[in-house]
Write a protein that holds these residues in place. Structure first.
Motif, short mmCIF file in Angstrom:
data_model
loop_
_atom_site.label_atom_id
_atom_site.label_comp_id
_atom_site.label_asym_id
_atom_site.label_seq_id
_atom_site.Cartn_x
_atom_site.Cartn_y
_atom_site.Cartn_z
N VAL A 148 7.38 11.25 5.14
CA VAL A 148 6.74 12.55 4.93
C VAL A 148 5.26 12.37 4.57
O VAL A 148 4.38 13.00 5.16
CB VAL A 148 7.50 13.36 3.86
CG1 VAL A 148 6.71 14.60 3.46
CG2 VAL A 148 8.87 13.76 4.39
N GLU A 149 5.00 11.48 3.60
CA GLU A 149 3.60 11.25 3.18
C GLU A 149 2.77 10.63 4.29
O GLU A 149 1.60 10.98 4.47
CB GLU A 149 3.57 10.34 1.95
CG GLU A 149 3.99 11.05 0.68
CD GLU A 149 4.15 10.09 -0.48
OE1 GLU A 149 3.31 9.17 -0.62
OE2 GLU A 149 5.13 10.24 -1.23
N LEU A 188 0.83 -1.20 0.00
CA LEU A 188 0.00 0.00 0.00
C LEU A 188 0.86 1.26 0.00
O LEU A 188 1.96 1.27 0.58
CB LEU A 188 -0.91 0.03 1.24
CG LEU A 188 -1.85 -1.16 1.47
CD1 LEU A 188 -2.73 -0.88 2.70
CD2 LEU A 188 -2.71 -1.44 0.25
N ALA A 189 0.35 2.31 -0.64
CA ALA A 189 1.00 3.62 -0.54
C ALA A 189 0.90 4.08 0.91
O ALA A 189 -0.02 3.66 1.63
CB ALA A 189 0.27 4.61 -1.44
N PRO A 190 1.82 4.94 1.36
CA PRO A 190 1.74 5.43 2.74
C PRO A 190 0.33 5.95 3.09
O PRO A 190 -0.19 5.64 4.15
CB PRO A 190 2.79 6.54 2.79
CG PRO A 190 3.81 6.13 1.77
CD PRO A 190 3.04 5.46 0.67
N LEU A 207 5.36 4.21 10.75
CA LEU A 207 5.78 3.60 9.49
C LEU A 207 7.23 3.18 9.68
O LEU A 207 8.07 3.99 10.08
CB LEU A 207 5.67 4.61 8.34
CG LEU A 207 6.15 4.07 6.98
CD1 LEU A 207 5.20 2.98 6.46
CD2 LEU A 207 6.26 5.19 5.95
N THR A 208 7.52 1.91 9.43
CA THR A 208 8.87 1.37 9.69
C THR A 208 9.36 0.59 8.47
O THR A 208 9.55 -0.63 8.54
CB THR A 208 8.86 0.45 10.93
OG1 THR A 208 7.86 -0.58 10.71
CG2 THR A 208 8.53 1.19 12.21
N ASP A 209 9.53 1.27 7.35
CA ASP A 209 10.01 0.58 6.16
C ASP A 209 11.45 0.11 6.34
O ASP A 209 12.20 0.63 7.16
CB ASP A 209 9.88 1.50 4.93
CG ASP A 209 8.49 1.45 4.32
OD1 ASP A 209 7.93 0.33 4.21
OD2 ASP A 209 7.95 2.50 3.94
N HIS A 210 11.82 -0.89 5.53
CA HIS A 210 13.15 -1.49 5.66
C HIS A 210 14.26 -0.54 5.21
O HIS A 210 14.33 -0.19 4.03
CB HIS A 210 13.24 -2.77 4.83
CG HIS A 210 12.30 -3.84 5.27
ND1 HIS A 210 12.50 -4.59 6.41
CD2 HIS A 210 11.15 -4.29 4.74
CE1 HIS A 210 11.52 -5.45 6.55
NE2 HIS A 210 10.67 -5.30 5.56
#
Ligand code: AMP
Ligand code: MN
Ligand code: MN
Ligand code: MN
Length: 277
Positions: A46-47, A17-19, A36-39
């Motif tokens: 920001v988004e 999914l998009a942020p 949000l904890t992306d790799h």
């Protein structure tokens, strides 16, 4: 207890999914705070922050750093990190740098196993091959009808000890904890029950992490079985770790916990977010 989810992924790394879509889903599930904890990246922060502000949800900027510890991949979540810290961003970029070569090698192994076109199939799923993770390969194996679930793809092909597993040397525990602290954040051991290591090794990891100034562990997570929550609750108390909770949501239907829909922390723990909002 506050409805909070401190571990989730967007399509910037290996989520689907998009942020903004992730935030909307968390909001519709009743979340009041989201990380949000992306790799190894903060490019979706920001988004996600903007979307959370619009939805009236507290936002926690985060990251999930891959490290190699005792010959295995372990994940360290950083919470409340400064997404504008350029030094931090460069270090995260460097930690992602081997992903393309590894993905090519995973593709080669799968081809040898009679499954052609995996690397090409995975490249189509991502905006930039530098973000390719084994999660993308697991989706390819499901789409190609070779496995029925992404979990099965890990069990049969992708996890350590399986034929398409390719070792990769990530950064170290002390560096990851240091990067997080230098970026103003606090460090958390992600899904501690997923590492398939002995209890002795696990406790050694906790000792080392504690000494380095690690703050907490995930007690509630969608990435290992619910049966393990009481065990990690006890360990959090024993080590004086703060307790975190996160779905590790990547995409609808891939994990048993949806984003923003978590069971409460077991009693007697100090939530990592106790002074945040
Ligand atoms: P990588 O960073 O390429 O090693 O891939 C790790 C990613 O694969 C994790 O972030 C999870 O999304 C996923 N993953 C790892 N192990 C498993 C597993 N046993 N079952 C399902 N997904 C997993
Ligand atoms: Mn992932
Ligand atoms: Mn992880
Ligand atoms: Mn994760």
């Amino acid at each position: 207890m506050l409805n909070i989810d401190l571990h989730s992924h967007s399509w910037c790394s290996d989520g689907l999914l998009a942020p903004q879509e992730l935030v909307a889903r968390a909001a519709s599930n009743g979340a009041k705070a989201l990380a949000l904890t992306d790799h190894d990246m903060v490019s979706g922060v920001v988004e996600a922050r903007e979307a959370c502000e619009k939805a009236g949800i507290h936002f926690v900027p985060g990251v999930e750093i891959s490290i190699t510890w005792g010959g295995r991949s372990v994940h360290i979540v950083g919470l409340q990190v400064d997404e504008n810290n350029q030094d931090f961003i460069s270090k995260l970029d460097a930690n992602r740098s081997g992903r393309v070569e590894r993905a090519v090698e995973i593709g080669r192994r799968l081809e040898q196993l009679g499954i052609p076109g995996a690397y090409e199939g995975v490249v189509e799923q991502v905006s930039d091959p530098i973000v390719i993770s084994r999660k993308h390969f697991s989706r390819f194996l499901v789409d190609a009808k070779i496995c029925s679930t992404t979990t099965e793809a890990f069990e049969q092909y992708l996890k350590k000890g399986r034929p398409a597993y390719v070792f990769h040397e990530w950064t170290t525990l002390d560096k990851a904890v240091g990067w997080i602290k230098d970026a103003g954040g606090i460090a958390v051991i992600a899904h501690p029950g997923r590492y398939e290591i002995s209890e002795t090794s696990l406790l050694a990891l906790f000792d080392e992490f504690k000494q380095l100034g690690g703050a907490g562990i995930e007690v509630v997570t969608g990435s290992h079985s619910r049966d393990l929550y009481p065990y990690f609750a006890e360990l959090a108390k024993r080590y004086g770790f703060l307790a975190s909770a996160g779905s590790d949501f990547h995409a609808p239907g891939e994990t048993y916990l949806d984003v923003g829909k978590l069971p409460p922390l077991p009693d007697g723990l100090t939530p990592i977010w106790k002074d945040w909002f």
